[in-house]
Design a protein around this motif. Sequence first.
Motif: not given
Length: 85
Positions: A1-18
């Motif tokens: 998920m980190k490698r493909v950048g899921c958090a660039a579009c989605h808020a993910i519990p436990g991930i502070d940024w992005p």
Amino acid sequence: MKRVGCAACHAIPGIDWPQGRTGPSLKGFGASPMIGGRFPNRPEVLTVWLIDPPSLSPETGMPPSPITEAEARDVAAYLYTLDER
């Protein structure tokens, strides 16, 4: 998920940024009955959705992902742990 950048579009519990806001938050995903508001939330459907969402829903804003089927199954397994609303 980190490698493909899921958090660039989605808020993910436990991930502070992005904390992406383009797509829906993934909090509670495991308890959701639907994927993309249209498809049953089942592992075999989610795996296809994670690899190539436009193949199921051409109008989606979620792009295809450069992940393997095995990686998609791993991501799906993680998403199903996010069952708190």
